[in-house]
Design a protein around this motif. Structure first.
Motif: not given
Length: 532
Positions: A167-176, A191-195, A247-252
């Motif tokens: 699985d791949i988890h793409f998770e947005p938070y307030e600062k990152y 990875a921790r790309p900018p918000a 939006e949090k996106i999960v790819c299985r």
């Protein structure tokens, strides 16, 4: 990493590095003695690597060791600390070697993720099946097609394939943002790309999956098929979910090669395999596979269907969604939105002269009753339930409202399973434990007498923290006549479990301890996935 010594070379760069290390109390290492670790290099933005001429060498916990020519370059260390949120430890290296290695690292990160390169990904055939064809899409946004976003998403998906992630988890938070891969059942941040990139990444993935990029208020489901070559493709099942910051996106990842595994490779012992195959060969009855999400139920079902998939059998499946396409099997994607439910698909199957029916999951009484009637009227039915073990599966059906006599006369076999991480054969380490400790963990006295040691995870550059791959842990419980009588008499889980033990059925804990005895996995891993 190999320390430098002042007398090991007469070169001025080496003497300078050794002198700087001694003056500022910083360790000095020889880059020639190190392999480039791309996973560590990717922690730091390429622009920072080039601007400051620094090279991430190794990560240990929250510490990042960085090769640098000038240990007083506080600006470089602060920039890396700010970007990675890690504690940065400088390591002095020779300037000439550092410059060459940094250039090589940037080139490798840009072009080398696996056996395929970015150019092949750019040419890959992206196809989204029919999961949500009716949804309107809005692909006019130019941001979605920006080259850096496309390259970043491709790189993450490619890295997931290379590392055999599930699985791949793409998770947005307030600062990152945070990107994590689930490998061997455990999540790891990569990875921790900018918000500011969260919305663009989400839009890119939704375009690839043919979802509505203008709709951000409700969950959506889609699918991406990536053809990497003429002979290899990987499917990604995509799900979006609105959160506080996007939006949090999960790819299985759905790899068709996984369902071509034979039953022999799944981890059953001889008795468990024989029970499964014997029940597959019966002309009627129901086989249920149980376990939590991600425990390998689909692979177990398809391993059985591959045994049955012959030209003289009519096999139909109803799934949500059909994860992997198999020639010779009639697969249906259920879609409650248009009225195609598991129950309605089952009714249709029964009018199409089936021999074998597979139901992706029994979720309600209507589906359970139709499936049980099919099993009672000359059809072999395979399905799944979300329960913890075999005995609880039978009581779960009763709780759903199925008549006990119907369960006793139709369910022939229950397989409860978990996935345990395999120890890496390159670095696993034997340790001795007292006999009392082994007995306390549940090993039989006879096993303890024969055991000299157990193995534990160590960790090396070929594995993930001492583990590599996974193996199934199973409880294979035939529904015998004594168990059937307990069900019809309204017996509880404990009574069914006691009878199963008398019938010689090993529970999940016992099956897990067997793999520990055989050196396949560690006691710590079995304690993580089973209850003593």
């Amino acid at each position: 990493m190999t320390p430098l010594s002042a007398g090991s070379d007469s070169g001025s760069y080496r003497r300078t590095a050794v002198a700087a290390g001694r003056k500022f109390g910083v360790p000095v290492f020889d880059l020639d003695a190190m392999e480039l670790d791309l996973e560590v290099v990717r922690l730091v933005d390429e622009e920072l690597l080039a601007r400051h001429r620094v090279l991430p060498l190794k990560q240990r916990g929250n510490r990042l060791y960085v090769g640098i020519g000038d240990p007083t370059d506080v600006k470089a260390l602060d920039d890396i600390r700010f970007q990675t949120s890690l504690r940065v430890e400088p390591v002095v290296v020779e300037e000439d070697k550092l410059e060459a290695r940094v250039a090589r690292a940037i080139e490798a990160v840009d072009t080398t993720l696996a056996s395929f390169d970015d150019a092949q990904f750019d040419d890959a055939d992206i196809d989204a099946p029919t999961a949500d064809e009716g949804a309107p899409t809005d692909t006019a946004g130019a941001d979605v097609e920006e080259a850096p976003i496309v390259r970043f998403v491709n790189r993450i998906m490619h890295d997931a394939i290379r590392r055999s992630a599930s699985d791949i988890h793409f998770e947005p938070y307030e600062k990152y943002c945070r990107v994590r891969l689930r490998m061997d059942g455990v999540l790891e941040e990569i990875a921790r790309p900018p918000a500011s990139l969260a919305m663009k990444v989400a839009a890119r993935l939704k375009v690839m999956a043919r979802l509505n990029i203008a709709e951000r208020r409700i969950p959506q489901d889609g699918r991406i098929r990536m053809r990497l070559s003429g002979t290899r493709s990987v499917d990604f099942r995509v799900n979006t979910c609105p959160t506080l910051f996007g939006e949090k996106i999960v790819c299985r990842l759905l790899d068709p090669s996984s369902v071509r595994l034979g039953i022999d490779s799944l981890g059953y012992d001889a008795a468990q395999k024989r029970a499964y195959v014997d029940n597959l060969m019966k002309p009627y009855g129901m086989i249920l596979v149980t376990g939590p999400t991600g425990s390998g139920k689909t692979v177990s079902l398809y391993a059985g269907l591959n045994v049955l998939n012959t030209v003289d059998r009519n096999i139909s499946t109803a799934e949500d969604p059909a994860e992997i396409n198999v020639p010779g099997i009639n697969q249906v994607n259920v879609s409650p939105r248009v009225g195609l439910t598991f129950a309605s698909a089952l009714r249709a199957f029964l009018r199409q002269d089936p021999d074998v029916i597979m139901v992706g999951e029994i979720r309600d009484l209507e589906t359970a009753e139709i499936a049980i009637k099919a099993a009672q009227t000359g059809h072999l039915v395979l399905s799944t339930l979300h329960t913890n073990d075999g005995p609880r599966t039978l009581t779960r059906l009763v709780d759903m409202g199925v008549k006990p006599y119907a369960i006793a006369s139709s369910v022939s076999l229950i397989i409860a399973q978990r996935l345990a991480r395999r120890l890496c054969n390159n670095c696993k380490k034997a340790v001795e434990l007292p006999a009392e400790a082994l007995l306390g963990e549940g090993f039989a006295p006879a096993d303890v007498e024969a055991m000299t040691s157990v193995f534990q995870a160590t960790g090396c550059n070929r594995c993930n923290g001492g583990y590599s791959g996974r193996i199934g842990i199973y409880q294979v419980m035939p529904v015998t006549e004594p168990i059937g009588r307990i069900i019809m008499q309204g017996g509880n889980v404990m009574q069914i479990a006691e009878q199963a033990a008398e019938d010689g059925v090993a529970d999940l804990r016992m099956s897990g301890l067997r793999t520990v005895r055989e050196g396949i996995t560690s006691l710590e891993e079995i304690n993580r996935i089973t209850v003593d």
